[in-house]
Motif scaffolding. Structure first.
Motif, PDB file in Angstrom:
ATOM      1  N   ALA A 162     -12.967 -13.500  -0.829  1.00 44.44           N
ATOM      2  CA  ALA A 162     -13.807 -12.615   0.197  1.00 44.44           C
ATOM      3  C   ALA A 162     -14.867 -13.664   1.023  1.00 44.44           C
ATOM      4  CB  ALA A 162     -14.411 -11.589  -0.336  1.00 44.44           C
ATOM      5  N   PHE A 163     -15.274 -13.454   2.101  1.00 43.73           N
ATOM      6  CA  PHE A 163     -16.112 -14.283   3.019  1.00 43.73           C
ATOM      7  C   PHE A 163     -16.731 -13.019   4.067  1.00 43.73           C
ATOM      8  CE2 PHE A 163     -18.452 -17.626   4.518  1.00 43.73           C
ATOM      9  CZ  PHE A 163     -17.818 -18.675   4.156  1.00 43.73           C
ATOM     10  N   CYS A 164     -18.058 -13.166   3.931  1.00 44.15           N
ATOM     11  CA  CYS A 164     -18.639 -12.298   4.759  1.00 44.15           C
ATOM     12  C   CYS A 164     -18.156 -12.461   6.382  1.00 44.15           C
ATOM     13  CB  CYS A 164     -20.249 -12.393   4.687  1.00 44.15           C
ATOM     14  SG  CYS A 164     -21.107 -11.249   5.879  1.00 44.15           S
ATOM     15  N   ASP A 165     -17.838 -11.242   6.931  1.00 47.29           N
ATOM     16  CA  ASP A 165     -17.132 -11.393   8.415  1.00 47.29           C
ATOM     17  C   ASP A 165     -18.263 -11.740   9.386  1.00 47.29           C
ATOM     18  OD1 ASP A 165     -18.466  -9.196   9.068  1.00 47.29           O
ATOM     19  OD2 ASP A 165     -16.494  -7.994   9.416  1.00 47.29           O
ATOM     20  N   VAL A 166     -19.387 -12.001   9.131  1.00 44.82           N
ATOM     21  CA  VAL A 166     -20.179 -12.583   9.835  1.00 44.82           C
ATOM     22  C   VAL A 166     -19.984 -13.902  10.553  1.00 44.82           C
ATOM     23  CG1 VAL A 166     -21.740 -13.871   8.311  1.00 44.82           C
ATOM     24  CG2 VAL A 166     -22.915 -12.749  10.120  1.00 44.82           C
ATOM     25  N   ILE A 167     -19.146 -14.755   9.696  1.00 45.47           N
ATOM     26  CA  ILE A 167     -18.912 -15.824  10.302  1.00 45.47           C
ATOM     27  C   ILE A 167     -18.045 -15.830  11.794  1.00 45.47           C
ATOM     28  CG2 ILE A 167     -18.623 -17.028   8.148  1.00 45.47           C
ATOM     29  CD1 ILE A 167     -15.679 -16.898   8.053  1.00 45.47           C
ATOM     30  N   VAL A 168     -17.533 -14.766  11.943  1.00 47.20           N
ATOM     31  CA  VAL A 168     -16.870 -14.335  13.253  1.00 47.20           C
ATOM     32  C   VAL A 168     -17.527 -13.324  13.996  1.00 47.20           C
ATOM     33  CG1 VAL A 168     -14.564 -15.069  12.975  1.00 47.20           C
ATOM     34  CG2 VAL A 168     -15.210 -12.682  12.525  1.00 47.20           C
ATOM     35  N   GLY A 169     -19.057 -13.133  13.666  1.00 48.87           N
ATOM     36  CA  GLY A 169     -19.828 -12.317  14.378  1.00 48.87           C
ATOM     37  C   GLY A 169     -21.234 -12.721  14.524  1.00 48.87           C
ATOM     38  N   TRP A 170     -21.372 -13.961  14.567  1.00 48.43           N
ATOM     39  CA  TRP A 170     -22.347 -14.896  15.055  1.00 48.43           C
ATOM     40  C   TRP A 170     -22.264 -16.048  15.722  1.00 48.43           C
ATOM     41  CZ3 TRP A 170     -24.870 -16.210   9.434  1.00 48.43           C
ATOM     42  CH2 TRP A 170     -24.080 -17.348   8.680  1.00 48.43           C
ATOM     43  N   ASP A 171     -23.232 -16.632  16.470  1.00 51.03           N
ATOM     44  CA  ASP A 171     -23.109 -17.926  17.323  1.00 51.03           C
ATOM     45  C   ASP A 171     -23.433 -19.106  16.541  1.00 51.03           C
ATOM     46  OD1 ASP A 171     -25.895 -17.995  17.400  1.00 51.03           O
ATOM     47  OD2 ASP A 171     -25.924 -17.097  19.193  1.00 51.03           O
ATOM     48  N   THR A 190     -19.914  -6.942  20.256  1.00 55.19           N
ATOM     49  CA  THR A 190     -18.513  -7.252  19.783  1.00 55.19           C
ATOM     50  C   THR A 190     -18.112  -5.952  19.006  1.00 55.19           C
ATOM     51  OG1 THR A 190     -19.455  -8.485  17.685  1.00 55.19           O
ATOM     52  CG2 THR A 190     -18.407  -9.962  19.654  1.00 55.19           C
ATOM     53  N   ARG A 191     -16.965  -5.696  19.189  1.00 54.50           N
ATOM     54  CA  ARG A 191     -16.263  -4.450  18.515  1.00 54.50           C
ATOM     55  C   ARG A 191     -15.925  -4.669  16.872  1.00 54.50           C
ATOM     56  NH1 ARG A 191     -11.971  -2.121  22.717  1.00 54.50           N
ATOM     57  NH2 ARG A 191     -13.422  -1.848  24.463  1.00 54.50           N
ATOM     58  N   TYR A 192     -15.340  -5.885  16.580  1.00 52.29           N
ATOM     59  CA  TYR A 192     -14.847  -6.142  15.334  1.00 52.29           C
ATOM     60  C   TYR A 192     -15.862  -6.226  14.330  1.00 52.29           C
ATOM     61  CZ  TYR A 192     -12.929  -8.700  11.426  1.00 52.29           C
ATOM     62  OH  TYR A 192     -12.529  -8.886  10.144  1.00 52.29           O
ATOM     63  N   THR A 193     -17.065  -6.879  14.435  1.00 52.56           N
ATOM     64  CA  THR A 193     -17.917  -6.708  13.336  1.00 52.56           C
ATOM     65  C   THR A 193     -19.470  -6.492  14.175  1.00 52.56           C
ATOM     66  OG1 THR A 193     -18.748  -7.798  11.385  1.00 52.56           O
ATOM     67  CG2 THR A 193     -18.099  -9.277  13.130  1.00 52.56           C
ATOM     68  N   GLY A 194     -20.430  -6.415  13.407  1.00 48.74           N
ATOM     69  CA  GLY A 194     -21.587  -6.051  13.771  1.00 48.74           C
ATOM     70  C   GLY A 194     -22.584  -5.060  12.911  1.00 48.74           C
ATOM     71  N   THR A 200     -20.757  -2.046  11.768  1.00 47.33           N
ATOM     72  CA  THR A 200     -19.820  -2.204  10.647  1.00 47.33           C
ATOM     73  C   THR A 200     -20.639  -2.540   9.373  1.00 47.33           C
ATOM     74  OG1 THR A 200     -19.138  -4.384  11.041  1.00 47.33           O
ATOM     75  CG2 THR A 200     -17.785  -2.867  12.118  1.00 47.33           C
ATOM     76  N   ALA A 201     -21.813  -3.064   9.589  1.00 45.98           N
ATOM     77  CA  ALA A 201     -22.667  -3.733   8.320  1.00 45.98           C
ATOM     78  C   ALA A 201     -21.913  -4.718   7.632  1.00 45.98           C
ATOM     79  CB  ALA A 201     -22.498  -2.360   7.147  1.00 45.98           C
ATOM     80  N   TYR A 202     -21.303  -5.690   8.607  1.00 40.63           N
ATOM     81  CA  TYR A 202     -20.735  -6.996   7.971  1.00 40.63           C
ATOM     82  C   TYR A 202     -20.128  -6.985   6.798  1.00 40.63           C
ATOM     83  CZ  TYR A 202     -23.660  -8.357  11.769  1.00 40.63           C
ATOM     84  OH  TYR A 202     -24.124  -8.613  13.142  1.00 40.63           O
ATOM     85  N   PRO A 203     -18.820  -6.442   6.698  1.00 42.11           N
ATOM     86  CA  PRO A 203     -18.385  -6.263   5.224  1.00 42.11           C
ATOM     87  C   PRO A 203     -17.839  -7.765   4.983  1.00 42.11           C
ATOM     88  CG  PRO A 203     -17.037  -5.400   6.999  1.00 42.11           C
ATOM     89  CD  PRO A 203     -18.196  -5.455   7.437  1.00 42.11           C
ATOM     90  N   ASP A 204     -17.135  -7.782   3.956  1.00 41.26           N
ATOM     91  CA  ASP A 204     -16.259  -8.962   3.497  1.00 41.26           C
ATOM     92  C   ASP A 204     -14.831  -9.143   4.397  1.00 41.26           C
ATOM     93  OD1 ASP A 204     -18.298 -10.207   1.758  1.00 41.26           O
ATOM     94  OD2 ASP A 204     -17.277  -9.610   0.080  1.00 41.26           O
ATOM     95  N   ALA A 205     -14.455  -9.929   4.510  1.00 40.02           N
ATOM     96  CA  ALA A 205     -13.207 -10.253   5.120  1.00 40.02           C
ATOM     97  C   ALA A 205     -12.230 -11.057   4.167  1.00 40.02           C
ATOM     98  CB  ALA A 205     -13.119 -11.012   6.405  1.00 40.02           C
TER      99      ALA A 205
END
Length: 468
Positions: free
Chosen positions: A67-76, A85-89, A92-97
């Motif tokens: 698992a990796f925090c999905d913030v890696i596709v939720g930040w610049d 963004t819809r996918y994460t933010g 969604t409370a930045y869950p693990d992906a």
């Protein structure tokens, strides 16, 4: 000032074994007595994000993923959180992906005692916004049409006698270049700095990222490296590794490398050209036809026509930063319209004649700062769309494309914001890359432009402060 010395000794070459399986990876780590490995995957901007992982965790992850925090596709690229963004933010409370390790990407890091290094991909629902997974889907589409892709990236990058601390202390002004002046293809420069060149060549060889050619370009401290051709995913992997570890090598030598599209108005921008060709299911090249005046097969004509037609819609996936649009101006070896030509370096798409094995198209509009997975997927997807629809090319541009006028449909968006709007409304982009990908990526580009708009530029101060 840094001096050319023996500080940049070339590492021992330890090229990666081809196409490791999970069992091979486990055996390598176990037999080598490694207590840790390093794993990484790219964010939206193509930056490798990763960590060290214990041997026990690695063995488990090979089988079950991790698992990796999905913030890696939720930040610049400055770790600032997207708010659109819809996918994460925050919503969604930045869950693990879920993440899968890719054993076939194994390299050994020569400056870390040959520590095993593996690339990864987001898995399950997160695949929809994973850059590497998106390229893989385009390659699967090509395979379904009976094609395989060969690709090679070439990068221009500027080298500086600076450090991450010094550039910030100087506020990125009055930087000292590695070498002065215009001096392309200089034997003098590459001989004086031979230790650094050999370290770069040797390290990339060790990382299974062979450089076919390395030379100075036109400008102070600027180099160009051509990476050897490979299959589609492997080519993008190598481009990602090259960019990251070129910067690593520079900083380990108290230098810096930048892949910005255009770091200074005084010098040309930096390209990341991509050379592309297709093979059939038996591995035979399909772009060459000796009977055609330009030696282009019908398949190649359709492919290039698709790229030309869709480049205005897909430009946000090609010129991915605000800065990239500063490069797309006349007279600086970068295209300004969606044009094509034969052996013409002033067009966006350059057809290179060369027989069955070397006939190819050079995607010249590509910038050095682009995420390799995204830009290659855009270039491939557009070409496949051209083949599917049997698009035909008009006449090639002859002479200087900057001096000519072209139909309005070939005009490129002038800003990242405009490019993002074209992408969002492109039905073809959505059909090729998926609604989730288009929505997420376009939102990240809108964010990037909004961040830029928050700042006052030097140009504005100089132009308006006193006079207006």
């Amino acid at each position: 000032m840094a001096q050319p010395s023996s500080r940049a000794a070339a590492p021992r070459a330890t090229a990666a074994a081809p196409r490791f399986t999970a069992a091979d990876a486990r055996k390598l780590v176990q037999d080598g007595g490694y207590n840790h490995v390093k794993v990484a995957l790219t964010d939206v901007d193509g930056i490798l994000r990763g960590k060290y992982m214990s041997r026990e965790k690695f063995f488990s992850a090979l089988e079950k993923g991790f698992a990796f925090c999905d913030v890696i596709v939720g930040w610049d690229n400055n770790d600032q959180l997207y708010d659109n963004t819809r996918y994460t933010g925050w919503h969604t409370a930045y869950p693990d992906a879920p993440v899968r390790i890719l054993p076939e990407t194994m390299r050994r890091l020569p400056f870390e005692n040959d520590l095993p290094f593996f690339l990864c991909e987001l898995a399950d629902q997160a695949e929809a916004v994973c850059p590497r997974a998106m390229l893989r889907r385009m390659l699967d589409k090509a395979a379904g049409m009976g094609f395989g892709l060969k690709a090679a990236f070439e990068y221009e990058f500027f080298m500086f006698d600076e450090t991450p601390h010094s550039v910030r202390e100087k506020n990125y002004r009055n930087l000292t270049s590695l070498t002065p002046g215009f001096f392309g293809y200089s034997v003098l420069r590459n001989s004086v700095w031979a230790d650094l060149y050999h370290e770069l060549l040797g390290t990339m060889q060790a990382l299974d990222c062979e450089i076919e050619g390395l030379h100075t370009e036109t400008g102070p401290g600027v180099l160009e490296a051509a990476i050897a051709v490979d299959d589609g995913l492997a080519a993008a992997d190598k481009a990602t590794i090259f960019k990251t570890f070129t910067k690593v090598i520079a900083q380990r030598n108290n230098l810096m490398a930048t892949f910005m599209s255009k770091w200074s108005n005084a010098w040309p921008g930096q390209s990341g050209h991509i050379h592309m060709s297709l093979l059939d299911a038996k591995g035979k090249p399909v772009f060459h036809d000796p009977k055609d005046p330009n030696e282009m097969s019908a398949t190649m004509r359709h492919f290039v026509a698709g790229q030309q037609a869709l480049l205005p819609e897909f430009l946000a996936m090609v010129a991915q930063t605000v800065n990239a649009y500063s490069r797309l101006i006349p007279g600086y070896w970068a295209p300004t319209s969606s044009t094509w030509g034969v052996e013409n370096r002033t067009t966006a798409l350059r057809v290179i004649k060369g027989g069955p094995k070397s006939q190819r198209v050079e995607f010249r509009i590509a910038a050095a700062d682009a995420n390799p997975y995204i830009i290659l997927a855009a270039a491939l997807g557009a070409g496949l769309w051209g083949i599917e629809n049997k698009l035909e090319l008009g006449a090639p541009v002859k002479g200087n494309a900057y001096d000519k006028t072209f139909p309005r449909k070939t005009e490129l968006p002038r800003t990242l914001w405009d490019a993002a709007q074209r992408l969002k409304t492109s039905k073809t982009a959505r059909s090729l890359f998926g609604d989730d990908w288009v929505e997420h990526f376009a939102a990240t580009r809108e964010w990037e432009e909004r961040e830029f708009r928050k700042h006052i530029t030097d140009w504005e101060l100089a132009r308006y402060f006193e006079i207006i």
